[in-house]
Scaffold this active site. Structure first.
Site, PDB file in Angstrom:
ATOM      1  N   ARG A  66       0.843  -1.189   0.000  1.00 22.67           N
ATOM      2  CA  ARG A  66       0.000   0.000   0.000  1.00 22.67           C
ATOM      3  C   ARG A  66       0.885   1.248   0.000  1.00 22.67           C
ATOM      4  O   ARG A  66       1.947   1.272   0.596  1.00 22.67           O
ATOM      5  CB  ARG A  66      -0.924   0.031   1.232  1.00 22.67           C
ATOM      6  CG  ARG A  66      -2.140  -0.890   1.102  1.00 22.67           C
ATOM      7  CD  ARG A  66      -3.053  -0.796   2.320  1.00 22.67           C
ATOM      8  NE  ARG A  66      -2.387  -1.249   3.503  1.00 22.67           N
ATOM      9  CZ  ARG A  66      -1.829  -0.477   4.421  1.00 22.67           C
ATOM     10  NH1 ARG A  66      -1.908   0.852   4.323  1.00 22.67           N
ATOM     11  NH2 ARG A  66      -1.221  -0.986   5.457  1.00 22.67           N
ATOM     12  N   TYR A 194      -1.835  -3.439  -6.608  1.00 25.66           N
ATOM     13  CA  TYR A 194      -1.621  -4.099  -5.323  1.00 25.66           C
ATOM     14  C   TYR A 194      -2.881  -4.111  -4.449  1.00 25.66           C
ATOM     15  O   TYR A 194      -3.560  -3.087  -4.301  1.00 25.66           O
ATOM     16  CB  TYR A 194      -0.473  -3.427  -4.548  1.00 25.66           C
ATOM     17  CG  TYR A 194      -0.376  -3.998  -3.145  1.00 25.66           C
ATOM     18  CD1 TYR A 194       0.156  -5.279  -2.958  1.00 25.66           C
ATOM     19  CD2 TYR A 194      -0.893  -3.335  -2.049  1.00 25.66           C
ATOM     20  CE1 TYR A 194       0.190  -5.860  -1.688  1.00 25.66           C
ATOM     21  CE2 TYR A 194      -0.862  -3.896  -0.783  1.00 25.66           C
ATOM     22  CZ  TYR A 194      -0.324  -5.152  -0.608  1.00 25.66           C
ATOM     23  OH  TYR A 194      -0.320  -5.723   0.633  1.00 25.66           O
ATOM     24  N   LYS A 203      -9.948  -2.380   1.806  1.00 26.96           N
ATOM     25  CA  LYS A 203      -9.682  -1.256   2.704  1.00 26.96           C
ATOM     26  C   LYS A 203     -10.487  -0.012   2.300  1.00 26.96           C
ATOM     27  O   LYS A 203     -10.995   0.720   3.147  1.00 26.96           O
ATOM     28  CB  LYS A 203      -8.184  -0.943   2.736  1.00 26.96           C
ATOM     29  CG  LYS A 203      -7.310  -2.062   3.336  1.00 26.96           C
ATOM     30  CD  LYS A 203      -7.900  -2.593   4.575  1.00 26.96           C
ATOM     31  CE  LYS A 203      -7.076  -3.461   5.502  1.00 26.96           C
ATOM     32  NZ  LYS A 203      -5.939  -4.205   5.120  1.00 26.96           N
ATOM     33  N   HIS A 223     -10.461  -2.609  11.527  1.00 29.46           N
ATOM     34  CA  HIS A 223      -9.361  -3.429  10.994  1.00 29.46           C
ATOM     35  C   HIS A 223      -9.106  -4.554  11.992  1.00 29.46           C
ATOM     36  O   HIS A 223      -8.119  -4.539  12.718  1.00 29.46           O
ATOM     37  CB  HIS A 223      -8.132  -2.531  10.819  1.00 29.46           C
ATOM     38  CG  HIS A 223      -7.013  -3.154  10.047  1.00 29.46           C
ATOM     39  ND1 HIS A 223      -5.724  -2.656  10.084  1.00 29.46           N
ATOM     40  CD2 HIS A 223      -6.966  -4.212   9.210  1.00 29.46           C
ATOM     41  CE1 HIS A 223      -4.944  -3.384   9.303  1.00 29.46           C
ATOM     42  NE2 HIS A 223      -5.670  -4.338   8.771  1.00 29.46           N
ATOM     43  N   SER A 245      -1.189  -3.618  10.221  1.00 26.61           N
ATOM     44  CA  SER A 245      -0.800  -4.484   9.111  1.00 26.61           C
ATOM     45  C   SER A 245       0.481  -5.248   9.452  1.00 26.61           C
ATOM     46  O   SER A 245       1.421  -4.675  10.004  1.00 26.61           O
ATOM     47  CB  SER A 245      -0.574  -3.632   7.864  1.00 26.61           C
ATOM     48  OG  SER A 245      -1.743  -2.878   7.599  1.00 26.61           O
ATOM     49  N   CYS A 247       0.952  -7.457  11.713  1.00 23.62           N
ATOM     50  CA  CYS A 247       1.193  -7.598  13.150  1.00 23.62           C
ATOM     51  C   CYS A 247       0.470  -8.790  13.747  1.00 23.62           C
ATOM     52  O   CYS A 247       0.281  -8.867  14.966  1.00 23.62           O
ATOM     53  CB  CYS A 247       0.843  -6.316  13.887  1.00 23.62           C
ATOM     54  SG  CYS A 247       2.013  -4.985  13.530  1.00 23.62           S
ATOM     55  N   ASP A 274      -9.186  -9.845   8.817  1.00 24.74           N
ATOM     56  CA  ASP A 274      -8.677  -8.495   8.523  1.00 24.74           C
ATOM     57  C   ASP A 274      -9.680  -7.376   8.811  1.00 24.74           C
ATOM     58  O   ASP A 274      -9.284  -6.303   9.228  1.00 24.74           O
ATOM     59  CB  ASP A 274      -8.237  -8.425   7.055  1.00 24.74           C
ATOM     60  CG  ASP A 274      -7.340  -7.217   6.755  1.00 24.74           C
ATOM     61  OD1 ASP A 274      -6.343  -7.029   7.484  1.00 24.74           O
ATOM     62  OD2 ASP A 274      -7.632  -6.470   5.811  1.00 24.74           O
ATOM     63  N   ARG A 364       2.058 -12.213  -0.865  1.00 24.44           N
ATOM     64  CA  ARG A 364       0.727 -12.508  -0.322  1.00 24.44           C
ATOM     65  C   ARG A 364       0.112 -13.747  -0.946  1.00 24.44           C
ATOM     66  O   ARG A 364       0.396 -14.095  -2.095  1.00 24.44           O
ATOM     67  CB  ARG A 364      -0.219 -11.321  -0.614  1.00 24.44           C
ATOM     68  CG  ARG A 364       0.184 -10.016   0.042  1.00 24.44           C
ATOM     69  CD  ARG A 364      -0.491  -9.846   1.373  1.00 24.44           C
ATOM     70  NE  ARG A 364       0.084  -8.773   2.174  1.00 24.44           N
ATOM     71  CZ  ARG A 364      -0.448  -8.385   3.333  1.00 24.44           C
ATOM     72  NH1 ARG A 364      -1.554  -8.948   3.793  1.00 24.44           N
ATOM     73  NH2 ARG A 364       0.126  -7.434   4.032  1.00 24.44           N
TER      74      ARG A 364
HETATM   75  P1  GTP Z   1      -1.973  -7.828   7.255  1.00 26.28           P
HETATM   76  O1  GTP Z   1      -2.497  -8.860   6.309  1.00 26.28           O
HETATM   77  O2  GTP Z   1      -0.912  -6.967   6.662  1.00 26.28           O
HETATM   78  O3  GTP Z   1      -3.057  -7.025   7.880  1.00 26.28           O
HETATM   79  O4  GTP Z   1      -1.152  -8.626   8.419  1.00 26.28           O
HETATM   80  P2  GTP Z   1      -1.678  -9.436   9.682  1.00 26.28           P
HETATM   81  O5  GTP Z   1      -1.984  -8.506  10.804  1.00 26.28           O
HETATM   82  O6  GTP Z   1      -2.737 -10.389   9.286  1.00 26.28           O
HETATM   83  O7  GTP Z   1      -0.347 -10.225  10.137  1.00 26.28           O
HETATM   84  P3  GTP Z   1       0.059 -11.756   9.925  1.00 26.28           P
HETATM   85  O8  GTP Z   1      -0.752 -12.694  10.788  1.00 26.28           O
HETATM   86  O9  GTP Z   1       0.115 -12.063   8.493  1.00 26.28           O
HETATM   87  O10 GTP Z   1       1.538 -11.732  10.520  1.00 26.28           O
HETATM   88  C1  GTP Z   1       2.507 -10.811  10.051  1.00 26.28           C
HETATM   89  C2  GTP Z   1       3.883 -11.252  10.466  1.00 26.28           C
HETATM   90  O11 GTP Z   1       3.961 -11.370  11.876  1.00 26.28           O
HETATM   91  C3  GTP Z   1       4.280 -12.603   9.900  1.00 26.28           C
HETATM   92  O12 GTP Z   1       5.637 -12.555   9.536  1.00 26.28           O
HETATM   93  C4  GTP Z   1       4.087 -13.542  11.047  1.00 26.28           C
HETATM   94  O13 GTP Z   1       4.932 -14.661  10.967  1.00 26.28           O
HETATM   95  C5  GTP Z   1       4.405 -12.665  12.255  1.00 26.28           C
HETATM   96  N1  GTP Z   1       3.630 -13.086  13.454  1.00 26.28           N
HETATM   97  C6  GTP Z   1       2.308 -13.321  13.515  1.00 26.28           C
HETATM   98  N2  GTP Z   1       1.938 -13.719  14.766  1.00 26.28           N
HETATM   99  C7  GTP Z   1       3.069 -13.717  15.500  1.00 26.28           C
HETATM  100  C8  GTP Z   1       3.354 -14.029  16.871  1.00 26.28           C
HETATM  101  O14 GTP Z   1       2.491 -14.397  17.672  1.00 26.28           O
HETATM  102  N3  GTP Z   1       4.652 -13.882  17.268  1.00 26.28           N
HETATM  103  C9  GTP Z   1       5.642 -13.489  16.409  1.00 26.28           C
HETATM  104  N4  GTP Z   1       6.872 -13.374  16.885  1.00 26.28           N
HETATM  105  N5  GTP Z   1       5.412 -13.196  15.110  1.00 26.28           N
HETATM  106  C10 GTP Z   1       4.145 -13.306  14.667  1.00 26.28           C
HETATM  107  C1  SPV Z   2      -2.959  -4.519   5.255  1.00 21.07           C
HETATM  108  O1  SPV Z   2      -1.999  -3.887   4.779  1.00 21.07           O
HETATM  109  O2  SPV Z   2      -3.483  -4.226   6.352  1.00 21.07           O
HETATM  110  C2  SPV Z   2      -3.507  -5.685   4.516  1.00 21.07           C
HETATM  111  C3  SPV Z   2      -3.119  -5.837   3.126  1.00 21.07           C
HETATM  112  O3  SPV Z   2      -4.341  -6.406   5.027  1.00 21.07           O
HETATM  113  S1  SPV Z   2      -4.010  -4.715   2.141  1.00 21.07           S
HETATM  114  O4  SPV Z   2      -5.200  -5.383   1.631  1.00 21.07           O
HETATM  115  O5  SPV Z   2      -3.138  -4.346   1.044  1.00 21.07           O
HETATM  116  O6  SPV Z   2      -4.398  -3.561   2.903  1.00 21.07           O
HETATM  117 MN    MN Z   3      -4.717  -5.955   7.160  1.00 22.44          MN
END
Ligand code: GTP
Ligand code: SPV
Ligand code: MN
Length: 588
Positions: A66, A194, A203, A223, A245, A247, A274, A364
């Site tokens: 983004r 993207y 979003k 979110h 994002s 996290c 999400d 992704r």
């Molecule tokens: P968006 O799709 O961008 O909104 O991301 P998200 O909030 O869904 O995060 P996602 O679950 O994809 O995790 C993002 C990153 O954080 C990845 O590299 C994961 O491996 C890492 N991660 C997720 N949960 C944990 C956790 O409990 N501990 C640690 N250390 N890393 C984590």
């Molecule tokens: C984020 O960035 O929080 C995502 C990916 O979940 S996007 O759909 O590009 O916003």
């Molecule tokens: Mn997200």
């Protein structure tokens, strides 16, 4: 089913500007999907993978995340966009983007993509129509939303729909704009293919524009992931969690109980990963639906140890973006179950040099929710699911404990409103920089953030049985810089304490920030933590919290007079509590 006349007229209008060679109205059928996939392979947009029904898309290398600095809220009054959004005069924005859109689809196909956000027929659902010249976007919308004729069948009586205009343009970051017109319920996006810039139901519509509707109508567009947690022999309890994002939302949404919990019969159920739309129910509780129909998740780090559910889900019918390719035609990424092999091609399509990441850090997967092995039987329930607890989580190497509980709704809104988190690869710009990200909505709130926070307070005031609110931090680091908490499946231990707190059944001790687990209150059965880790995770330092309180107050002050005074009062209370406690530290 006939296309509504308002849609036909709008499509005729934009067609005149875009001047495509062909127009394809998407119906959402399997035959159509196969035809679009063939078309995408023929034009080099998709490469077939050696996984059933799966494809690789390589984006333009400058179009991988983004672009927040090119994202605009084009409200008529600049003040309505607030101090945290980029504002653009709607008349000027339309004029500039019309220039860019003009003739931009010459020789190309214009796809008309009708879609539904939310379970069709529920009081939560909304319809939109996206026009795009990207077959990748059309195929992605088919996974991420309920796409095709279902939209005409779900058309609302008042005829309201979100007009989503998208074009790839020349993909130049100099001519890339994502513009929201809240007064017209419209999004115009050009120059990016993207996810968050181009899948306009996500979003743009389900957060930035839906938020404006939600404020008017007394609900919340957030979110947040939605997760069902089922203790042994008990009913499923639901939590919603807002993390910025990258996290951890998708990982928590698909959590697998650790062995000691699984053996006792704990189950977890994915509702959404999400976005959550939350409404007060007639029972005085807050009810949530996931408006999406698929998952657009971060690939790197996904494996059977961290996220077995996602790992199984993405073994078929998955659209991969910017991952690496193995010689056998299967995808690969950093943190894959299997080690790297000879002959990997990186996300750009070049032989991998072994020094830079093979898969882009923001690569992704796009996969249908129905393929998730932990998908909740209630995920499409038109009523939604009742929320017991709201979690605000962030990526904080220090200061913020593993978990803390707000005293009440107002305190919880303060904790969410003033949270900060390290930036990640989900947006362009520096990674690892601490920034305030209220409710994980900084990039996604389509109106004045002060008004948004007031709205949160109002929703709580009107709820007889509000969820309890907690802060969590899976990312606290020890003195050696390692994560002090193992995370992933082990996070269920924290959810167990949280649900216990909702029932008044778990012990806590107060800290200036909120209540943390009392010694022994966190179930650590079957988990060995490093010596001192629990102290790192739950301890606190008065001077650090005083400084934290000052930063939080400064952030609220920056929102100006529209920031609710109740939140400033909470900030002052945090500062006072921290200095009153002297140098106390919780014995863990
Ligand atoms: P968006 O799709 O961008 O909104 O991301 P998200 O909030 O869904 O995060 P996602 O679950 O994809 O995790 C993002 C990153 O954080 C990845 O590299 C994961 O491996 C890492 N991660 C997720 N949960 C944990 C956790 O409990 N501990 C640690 N250390 N890393 C984590
Ligand atoms: C984020 O960035 O929080 C995502 C990916 O979940 S996007 O759909 O590009 O916003
Ligand atoms: Mn997200």
């Amino acid at each position: 089913m006939d296309v509504p006349r308002t849609v036909q007229e709008w499509v005729d209008d934009v067609r005149g500007v875009l001047q495509p060679a062909r127009v394809h109205w998407c119906d959402g059928s399997d035959a159509e999907r196969e035809a679009l996939e063939r078309e995408a392979v023929a034009s080099g947009v998709l490469l077939p993978l050696a996984l059933p029904g799966s494809w690789l898309h390589r984006s333009h290398p400058d179009d991988v995340a983004r672009t927040e600095h090119l994202t605009f809220v084009c409200s008529r009054d600049e003040a309505d966009a607030g101090p945290t959004n980029r504002w653009w005069n709607p008349v000027e924005a339309r004029a500039r983007l019309t220039e860019l859109f003009h003739g931009s689809m010459r020789g190309r196909t214009m796809y008309v993509v009708p879609f539904v956000m939310g379970p069709p027929g529920s009081r939560f659902h909304k319809v939109g129509v996206q026009v795009t010249d990207s077959v990748y976007v059309a195929l992605s919308m088919r996974i991420m939303t309920r796409m095709g004729d279902v939209a005409w069948a779900s058309w609302p009586e008042d005829g309201a729909f979100t007009r989503c205009l998208h074009g790839l343009g020349d993909l130049s970051p100099e001519r890339r704009f994502i513009c929201h017109f809240p007064e017209d319920d419209a999004v115009w996006s050009i120059g990016s293919g993207y996810g968050g810039n181009a899948l306009l139901g996500k979003k743009c519509m389900a957060l930035r524009l839906a938020g404006v509707h939600a404020r008017r109508e007394g609900w919340l567009a957030e979110h947040m992931l939605i997760l069902g947690v089922q203790p042994p022999g008990g009913p499923v309890r639901y939590v919603a969690a807002a993390f910025p994002s990258q996290c951890g939302k998708t990982n928590l949404a698909m959590i697998t109980p650790p062995p000691a919990f699984a053996a006792r019969g704990w189950r977890c159920w994915t509702v959404g990963d999400d976005i959550a739309w939350l409404r007060p129910g007639t029972d005085g509780r807050l009810w949530a639906v996931n408006p999406e129909a698929g998952f657009f998740g971060v690939v790197p780090g996904t494996n059977h140890a961290t996220n077995p559910a996602a790992t199984d889900m993405i073994a078929r019918e998955t659209l991969y973006t910017n991952v690496a390719l193995r010689p056998d035609g299967t995808p690969w990424w950093e943190g894959h179950d299997a080690p790297a092999v000879e002959g990997i091609v990186d996300w750009r399509g070049q032989p991998w040099d072994g020094r830079t990441p093979a898969a882009h850090p923001n690569s992704r997967f796009t996969a249908p929710a129905r393929n998730c092995p932990t998908i909740s039987p209630s995920w499409e329930d038109p009523q939604g699911v009742p929320i017991d607890a709201i979690l605000f989580g962030a990526r904080r190497p220090g200061v913020i404990p593993l978990v803390h509980e707000a005293r009440d709704w107002r305190h919880g809104v303060f904790l969410g409103a003033t949270m900060s988190s390290e930036t990640t690869a989900a947006a362009t710009g520096a990674v690892g920089v601490l920034r305030h990200d209220p409710m994980a909505m900084l990039p996604f709130c389509g109106y004045h953030l002060g008004d948004y926070l007031s709205h949160w307070l109002d929703v709580g005031d009107a709820l007889p049985r509000p969820p309890r609110i907690f802060g969590v931090n899976w990312f606290r680091r020890d003195a050696a810089g390692r994560f002090a908490w193992p995370g992933f499946g082990e996070n269920l231990r924290v959810l167990d304490w949280i649900l216990g707190r909702c029932d008044g059944a778990r012990a806590a001790v107060d800290t200036p920030l909120g209540a943390v687990p009392a010694p022994g209150a966190l179930d650590l059965d079957g988990l060995t933590l490093a010596p001192g880790a629990l102290g790192t995770l739950l301890g606190w330092d008065a001077a650090e919290l005083e400084s934290e309180a000052r930063t939080r107050m400064a952030f609220l002050d920056g929102l100006g007079p529209r920031c609710p005074t109740a939140l400033r009062a909470e900030g002052a209370r945090l500062g006072a509590a921290a200095s009153a406690h002297g140098k106390a530290t919780i014995p863990a």
